[in-house]
Every structure is written in C-alpha cells, then in structure tokens.
Write an enzyme that holds these catalytic residues in place. Structure first.
Site, PDB file in Angstrom:
ATOM      1  N   LYS A   1       0.488  -0.969   0.248  1.00 52.15           N
ATOM      2  CA  LYS A   1       0.066   0.039   0.212  1.00 52.15           C
ATOM      3  C   LYS A   1       0.763   1.413   0.055  1.00 52.15           C
ATOM      4  CE  LYS A   1      -1.963  -1.633   3.356  1.00 52.15           C
ATOM      5  NZ  LYS A   1      -2.962  -1.761   4.985  1.00 52.15           N
TER       6      LYS A   1
ATOM      7  N   THR B   1      -7.479   9.317   9.292  1.00 51.61           N
ATOM      8  CA  THR B   1      -7.475   7.758   8.378  1.00 51.61           C
ATOM      9  C   THR B   1      -7.265   6.580   9.444  1.00 51.61           C
ATOM     10  OG1 THR B   1      -4.935   8.622   9.095  1.00 51.61           O
ATOM     11  CG2 THR B   1      -5.888   9.076   7.059  1.00 51.61           C
TER      12      THR B   1
ATOM     13  N   GLY C   1      -7.986   3.181  10.797  1.00 50.06           N
ATOM     14  CA  GLY C   1      -8.624   1.614  10.060  1.00 50.06           C
ATOM     15  C   GLY C   1      -8.414   2.143   8.758  1.00 50.06           C
ATOM     16  N   THR C   2      -7.893   2.607   8.419  1.00 55.29           N
ATOM     17  CA  THR C   2      -7.431   3.263   6.379  1.00 55.29           C
ATOM     18  C   THR C   2      -7.334   1.255   6.828  1.00 55.29           C
ATOM     19  OG1 THR C   2      -5.084   3.582   6.636  1.00 55.29           O
ATOM     20  CG2 THR C   2      -7.313   5.082   6.122  1.00 55.29           C
ATOM     21  N   GLY C   3      -5.930   0.542   7.282  1.00 58.77           N
ATOM     22  CA  GLY C   3      -5.611  -0.764   6.862  1.00 58.77           C
ATOM     23  C   GLY C   3      -6.394  -1.953   6.379  1.00 58.77           C
ATOM     24  N   CYS C   4      -6.997  -1.614   8.076  1.00 58.97           N
ATOM     25  CA  CYS C   4      -8.430  -2.671   8.377  1.00 58.97           C
ATOM     26  C   CYS C   4      -9.616  -2.089   7.570  1.00 58.97           C
ATOM     27  CB  CYS C   4      -8.964  -2.255   9.824  1.00 58.97           C
ATOM     28  SG  CYS C   4      -7.928  -2.652  10.788  1.00 58.97           S
TER      29      CYS C   4
END
Length: 272
Positions: A174, A213, A215-218
């Site tokens: 990412k 931002t 919690g973006t990865g989850c």
C-alpha cells in the site's frame, strides 16, 4: 438466500474506527454477513491505545473452531494477532481452509502503539504468510517483513517479490505511507499488487488531505475480503475495496481529538 459470510480474526477497537468494529461495518456495507474471532481487547480512542488484554490462545482457537463449524464462510481476513501463541492458534485453525484469506499484518496502531509483540514477527512470517491468498502491508510493515528499506516504487516491487518468496499468494504493497516526493506519481497514492502468476498492477487514487485516517488498513483489507466472498477475481476485488476506502476517506469524520475514523457509511450517506 443469504449474504455471503465473511470472517474477521482481529482485535477489538473500543474507539470503533479500526479492528473488529471497522471490519464488521465494512462487511455490511459491501452486502456481506460478518463473523468475528476476537484476538485482543484494546482500550483506545483517537489519541492513543492505553491498554491491551489478550485472551488465551486456546480461547481464540475455540472461537475460530465454532464459527467455522457452523457458518459457510466465503472469505476471511486477519488483522491484529498480537502474540506468537495466538498467531499459531489462528494458523492452526485456518489450516486446510477452502476460502480466500486476506492477511493484514498489523504491527503498529495509527497512534504509534505496538499491536504485535516484537517476538511475534517470526511467527507472523512463518505461520501466516503461507496461508495468505493476499497480504496487504503498508510501507512500514513491508519493510519489517521483507527486511529492507522502501523508498521508491522499485523498492516496493522488490519488497513484494520477497514477500511472495516467503509464501504469500499475492501482495498488495500500500502506498499511503509514502511521501508524495518519494517516487509516487504526483499527488496520487499508488498501491502495487504482485501475484505468483507474474501479474503486476498499480492502483492509483488521489491523495486525500485529511488527518482522519484511523482504520484505513483494516477497512481496505476487510473490503477486499468481502468482494472476494462475492466472487470477484482478486484484481477486481482490490479495485472495489480501494474505491470503497477512497469514498470513506473523502467523507471521513472529524471525531475525537486525534486521528478520526474513516466514514464506513459513506456509500449509504453519500458525499456531503
């Protein structure tokens, strides 16, 4: 008829923006039924993680066993796994799975708190990467797992290849943690997908100017898992997940005194 069942194996975020809570919200917004196995409890808000309590590995394994024994799981994702014994319990429970698994190698929270014990990195690499149909590291996680510095797009590609060599079926490196002048194109965020079949695909989206931002990865990994459960091929599922995250970022909520959460309800509420 029922929606496809999607499982998250991850930690709980008492602030609601990441972890199990973000995953379940994301699953529902993609039209899926969410199941959960809780690997850790966190006391956290938008500013900090102040405490972590983990269940015994046996209890984690039992949660996983009973869910898989009763529900027709179509896809799953893992997030915060916290310790080597919990990683080993999860890997054991997922051995022989007949559905795609997205592994989000969560190491550090948005606030900087460690969500994976340092001694658990080896277990994450040896136990979870070979089970991953898709691995979704950010730059810092890819650096740790691939044991190299990542500055440019070429570095990201090399890290992805190293992670494929460690057993992952596909890797999405990412781009959100890259600075705009570090080899990314203009003000775009570029995620790079590499697969064992030799596919390389870039997903570019405009960088959103927001501090919210959390919690973006989850959210991205959960959305990809949901779209895999709906039968989309991997390339399309990544694109669908990235589109959902983009809208959630563009309409993120300014909640709390730190980094606020993305807006999981964005497709329902629309842009303001």
């Amino acid at each position: 008829m029922h929606p496809p069942c999607v499982l998250t194996v991850a930690g709980s975020d008492s602030g609601g923006g990441a972890g199990i809570q973000a995953d379940l919200k994301t699953f529902m917004m993609q039209g899926c039924y969410g199941l959960s196995v809780v690997t850790a409890l966190t006391a956290q808000n938008t500013r900090a993680v102040t405490a972590i309590e983990a269940p015994t590995p046996g209890f984690v394994a039992e949660q996983l066993r009973v869910v898989l024994s009763d529900f027709p799981v179509r896809a799953a994702k893992t997030g915060m796994l916290f310790s080597a014994p919990i990683i080993e319990a999860v890997a054991g429970g997922l051995a022989g799975k007949n559905f795609p698994l997205v592994v989000d190698p969560v190491c550090v929270a948005q606030s900087g708190a460690r969500l994976l014990l340092p001694e658990a990195m080896a277990a994450l690499t040896s136990c979870m990467l070979p089970l991953a149909d898709l691995l979704t590291p950010n730059r810092l996680e890819a650096e740790a797992l691939a044991d190299m510095a990542i500055v440019t797009r070429e570095d990201a590609m090399e890290a992805g290849r190293r992670l494929l060599d460690l057993g992952a079926g596909a890797v999405l490196v990412k781009g959100g943690h890259f600075e705009p002048d570090s080899g990314q194109t203009g003000e775009a965020v570029v995620d790079v997908l590499l697969t064992r079949q030799g596919l390389v695909r870039e997903y570019a989206r405009p960088r959103v100017a927001t501090r919210n931002t959390h919690g973006t990865g989850c959210t991205l990994s959960a959305a990809i898992a949901a779209h895999l459960s709906l039968g989309e091929p991997l390339e399309e599922a990544v694109a669908s997940g990235r589109d959902y995250l983009q809208l959630a970022l563009e309409t993120a909520w300014d909640l709390g005194g730190g980094d606020g959460p993305v807006n999981h309800l964005a497709p329902f509420l629309g842009k303001a």
